[in-house]
Design a protein around this motif. Structure first.
Motif, PDB file in Angstrom:
ATOM      1  N   ILE A 139     -11.706  35.314 -11.469  1.00 54.05           N
ATOM      2  CA  ILE A 139     -11.472  34.061 -10.447  1.00 54.05           C
ATOM      3  C   ILE A 139     -11.977  32.818 -10.813  1.00 54.05           C
ATOM      4  CG2 ILE A 139     -11.726  33.254  -8.200  1.00 54.05           C
ATOM      5  CD1 ILE A 139     -12.545  36.390  -7.296  1.00 54.05           C
ATOM      6  N   ASP A 140     -11.210  31.839 -11.264  1.00 53.68           N
ATOM      7  CA  ASP A 140     -11.511  30.763 -11.807  1.00 53.68           C
ATOM      8  C   ASP A 140     -11.023  29.505 -11.011  1.00 53.68           C
ATOM      9  OD1 ASP A 140     -12.120  28.608 -13.537  1.00 53.68           O
ATOM     10  OD2 ASP A 140     -10.627  29.289 -15.199  1.00 53.68           O
ATOM     11  N   GLU A 141     -11.957  29.201 -10.175  1.00 55.94           N
ATOM     12  CA  GLU A 141     -11.930  27.906  -9.373  1.00 55.94           C
ATOM     13  C   GLU A 141     -10.823  28.136  -8.312  1.00 55.94           C
ATOM     14  OE1 GLU A 141     -13.757  25.526  -8.812  1.00 55.94           O
ATOM     15  OE2 GLU A 141     -15.038  25.682 -10.601  1.00 55.94           O
ATOM     16  N   PRO A 192      -6.824  35.373 -15.271  1.00 58.22           N
ATOM     17  CA  PRO A 192      -7.710  34.388 -14.434  1.00 58.22           C
ATOM     18  C   PRO A 192      -6.965  33.918 -13.343  1.00 58.22           C
ATOM     19  CG  PRO A 192      -7.692  33.942 -16.834  1.00 58.22           C
ATOM     20  CD  PRO A 192      -6.859  35.048 -16.604  1.00 58.22           C
ATOM     21  N   LEU A 193      -7.391  34.370 -12.093  1.00 56.95           N
ATOM     22  CA  LEU A 193      -6.663  33.816 -10.716  1.00 56.95           C
ATOM     23  C   LEU A 193      -6.959  32.317 -10.989  1.00 56.95           C
ATOM     24  CD1 LEU A 193      -6.812  36.752 -10.316  1.00 56.95           C
ATOM     25  CD2 LEU A 193      -7.446  36.080  -7.800  1.00 56.95           C
ATOM     26  N   ALA A 194      -5.535  31.574 -10.663  1.00 55.65           N
ATOM     27  CA  ALA A 194      -5.421  30.217 -10.650  1.00 55.65           C
ATOM     28  C   ALA A 194      -4.945  29.583 -12.097  1.00 55.65           C
ATOM     29  CB  ALA A 194      -6.718  29.380 -10.122  1.00 55.65           C
ATOM     30  N   PHE A 195      -4.928  30.625 -12.866  1.00 56.81           N
ATOM     31  CA  PHE A 195      -4.588  30.165 -14.250  1.00 56.81           C
ATOM     32  C   PHE A 195      -3.028  30.651 -14.257  1.00 56.81           C
ATOM     33  CE2 PHE A 195      -4.452  29.785 -18.721  1.00 56.81           C
ATOM     34  CZ  PHE A 195      -4.118  31.056 -19.360  1.00 56.81           C
ATOM     35  N   SER A 220     -10.081  38.311 -20.257  1.00 58.84           N
ATOM     36  CA  SER A 220      -8.879  38.745 -19.940  1.00 58.84           C
ATOM     37  C   SER A 220      -7.637  39.014 -21.038  1.00 58.84           C
ATOM     38  CB  SER A 220      -8.231  37.493 -18.835  1.00 58.84           C
ATOM     39  OG  SER A 220      -7.812  36.430 -19.975  1.00 58.84           O
ATOM     40  N   GLY A 221      -8.130  38.648 -22.236  1.00 62.90           N
ATOM     41  CA  GLY A 221      -7.294  38.925 -23.074  1.00 62.90           C
ATOM     42  C   GLY A 221      -6.214  37.855 -23.666  1.00 62.90           C
TER      43      GLY A 221
END
Length: 470
Positions: free
Chosen positions: A146-148, A71-74, A52-53
């Protein structure tokens, strides 16, 4: 396309170099969904952040011709001192989006209500994740990381996330990390296992999952590092749920059991849940699942044991009552005559006994943790407290039996010893508990060792039984 080449990430710690990624390589094409399996701490989230950078690699490159989401959920992209609304406005301006339309969408999707007007630093981790996901959906990335996300929100929120991601944006590339192997199986087209800093790619889920299972096979020293030293039985029960979900072997056992349950394979499901409970016997949720499986097979005794145990360990009685009363009535037993004992945050001797308590007592006092189902059922039915149940077990002819040395505990104390000491010797400090666990007699004569250390000090019924035996 995303091209990841020779990706390395090394963190410098006070203990030395921690190599998280060690030469990772892969390509991701438009429309592909890559699901990544790996142990806790394997580096999955680190790799997502590098792509993602959000972080820079120690060495290697990430080249992309696609726009890539954070990152989704980040929530790291948020300014914590701004409100949720101001963060939406800020990100909308960066991506040249319609601010009012985005505000309306996020407000409806994230369901944060008046909290959108509060500073993001006041949000819980779940609220930040919901906001991050909603904002991600207002920007049309070519690739979503997508991270968790499956760990955030309730079932309704999950359904809405899946609708936005996999139906409305089914043509996008994705890299998905989840502890839920089913989520990866159901939503990915390619698969990978990250272990020891290396990434191995698979075209099918089954060989990837089999490889993952092999790679998380923990040796004795790995298992030893997971042993907790709770102060007492109450802390043991109240912390075991958090600890269990961090254990890869526990999650895999539960995952396999869930799949068997979904296929109606009740015997395999019960065995899988019992495998998980062998690692964390005080995890109340899976006593319920194990009991459900036993009930479906018509084994009402084991089902009753499971339901009684779950309730004694803190499962909400109204959620279990219908099932408990059903198996009692099917045995011709009156639930009012043998009521379930509800959990109370009290000292161990006064607490309602559960199956793992009885198994611990049997291992210490009988030299054998194997307790026949009928005996377990009788003890749980007839005794209101652990003190009373243990005293009754001391009147059994098996009391004082020799214990076979525990092979798990050659190098360190096994989990059952740590649990026994927490229950019997709550007054000892953590250091004293560990020292007691390391004594050789804890492996072949735990009853005598615990008593000598002052164990069961306030257990009146136990001391009466000891006096009678003398």
């Amino acid at each position: 396309m995303i091209k990841v080449r020779d990706l390395h990430k090394v963190y410098t710690t006070r203990f030395g170099k921690n190599v998280v990624l060690d030469g990772v390589n892969f390509d991701l094409l438009k429309g592909e969904r890559l699901g990544i399996l790996g142990r806790n701490g394997a580096g999955k989230s680190t790799m997502i952040r590098l792509i993602s950078g959000a972080e820079r690699p120690t060495r290697g490159s990430v080249d992309t011709t696609m726009s890539v989401s954070w990152p989704l959920a980040f929530g790291g992209a948020f300014q914590p001192n701004l409100t949720g609304l101001d963060n939406i406005r800020f990100i909308s301006r960066i991506y040249d989006q319609d601010i009012e339309a985005n505000l309306e969408f996020v407000e409806e999707f994230a369901e944060l209500g008046p909290y959108l007007g509060e500073e993001v630093r006041t949000y819980s981790s779940g609220m930040r994740a919901r906001l991050a996901f909603a904002i991600s959906m207002i920007i049309e990335f070519d690739c979503f990381l997508i991270d968790e996300i499956g760990a955030v929100g309730d079932a309704r929120f999950h359904d809405r996330c899946n609708q936005e991601l996999f139906r409305k944006r089914g043509d996008r590339a994705m890299i998905i990390i989840s502890h839920d192997a089913s989520y990866i199986r159901d939503h990915c087209t390619r698969f990978a296992v990250l272990h020891g800093g290396k990434l191995e790619l698979f075209e099918e889920f089954d060989p990837a999952y089999s490889d993952f299972r092999i790679k998380i096979g923990l040796d004795a020293s790995d298992r030893a590092s997971l042993i907790e030293w709770p102060a007492n039985r109450r802390e043991l029960i109240e912390t075991t749920h958090t600890v269990a979900v961090l254990d890869d072997l526990f999650r895999v056992a539960v995952q396999d059991a869930d799949w068997s349950r979904d296929d109606g394979q009740w015997q395999q499901a019960e065995a899988g849940y019992q495998d998980a409970l062998a690692l964390y016997p005080y995890q109340r949720s899976y006593w319920v699942q194990s009991a459900h499986a036993a009930k479906e097979m018509g084994d009402d005794v084991r089902a009753e044991i499971g339901y009684r145990t779950a309730i004694a360990l803190g499962e909400a009685y109204p959620d279990v009552r219908e099932h408990f009363e059903f198996v009692m009535n099917r045995q011709g037993a009156d639930p009012r005559e043998f009521p379930a004992r509800i959990y109370a945050a009290t000292d161990a001797q006064d607490a309602a006994p559960s199956a793992p308590d009885i198994a611990l007592f049997a291992r210490a006092a009988w030299g054998d943790e194997k307790v026949e189902d009928a005996v377990m059922q009788r003890l749980l039915r007839e005794h209101k407290t652990c003190d009373s149940a243990l005293a009754a077990m001391m009147n059994d002819e098996r009391f004082g039996g020799a214990v076979h040395p525990d092979e798990e505990a050659v190098q360190t104390a096994s989990v059952w010893i740590a649990n026994l000491i927490a229950i019997a010797c709550p007054a000892l400090s953590q250091k004293e508990k560990q020292q007691l666990a390391q004594r050789p007699e804890m492996r072949n004569a735990p009853w005598a060792a615990v008593l000598a250390a002052g164990g069961f000090a306030d257990w009146n019924a136990v001391h009466e039984a000891l006096a009678q035996a003398a």
